[in-house]
Write a protein that holds these residues in place. Structure first.
Motif, short mmCIF file in Angstrom:
data_model
loop_
_atom_site.label_atom_id
_atom_site.label_comp_id
_atom_site.label_asym_id
_atom_site.label_seq_id
_atom_site.Cartn_x
_atom_site.Cartn_y
_atom_site.Cartn_z
N GLY A 2 0.82 -1.20 0.00
CA GLY A 2 0.00 0.00 0.00
C GLY A 2 0.85 1.25 0.00
O GLY A 2 2.08 1.20 0.06
N ASP A 15 -8.56 7.23 0.74
CA ASP A 15 -8.21 5.88 1.18
C ASP A 15 -9.06 4.84 0.45
O ASP A 15 -8.58 3.79 0.06
CB ASP A 15 -8.39 5.74 2.69
N GLU A 16 -10.34 5.17 0.27
CA GLU A 16 -11.25 4.25 -0.42
C GLU A 16 -10.81 4.03 -1.88
O GLU A 16 -10.81 2.91 -2.37
CB GLU A 16 -12.68 4.80 -0.39
N GLU A 19 -7.75 1.80 -1.90
CA GLU A 19 -8.13 0.41 -1.66
C GLU A 19 -8.78 -0.21 -2.89
O GLU A 19 -8.51 -1.37 -3.23
CB GLU A 19 -9.06 0.32 -0.45
#
Length: 117
Positions: A2, A15-16, A19
């Motif tokens: 990440g 962040d979404e 991901e």
């Protein structure tokens, strides 16, 4: 892998979003991912063949594993050179340890000579 904290701070992605992209297989550090893939192929070669002395022209799973290992040997030798003398980046201590744990020989000709006499 990440994004690091520093990378997240300068990233315009939430962040979404990060991901979701990672779930799709987006690689943030392509060179590290490629090195790890080749290392995995070297592990498979060693498990199958019983040694890590990959022939220069050997192709494993569509990848030029022999050429890659030759490059790692060049990078190992670069550790003894100054920054100005280096034509390639030097291997890290961690990478050296990982390769040595598989039985990689840095000077193949010397190793072959020692085995013969």
């Amino acid at each position: 892998r990440g994004l690091s904290e520093a990378e997240r701070k300068v990233s315009a992605l939430s962040d979404e979003d990060v991901e979701r992209l990672e779930a799709l297989g987006v690689m943030w550090d392509v060179l590290t991912e490629q090195w790890e893939r080749m290392f995995g192929l070297l592990q498979a070669f060693r498990e199958r063949e019983g040694h890590a002395d990959v022939p220069r022209q050997h192709v494993e799973d569509g990848e030029k594993l022999g050429s890659w290992l030759s490059t790692q040997r060049t990078r190992y030798k670069a550790r003894g050179l100054s920054e100005a003398e280096r034509k390639v980046s030097a291997l890290s201590d961690e990478d050296v340890e990982r390769l040595e744990a598989l039985g990689v020989m840095w000077d193949v000709l010397t190793e072959q000579w020692e085995r013969m006499f």
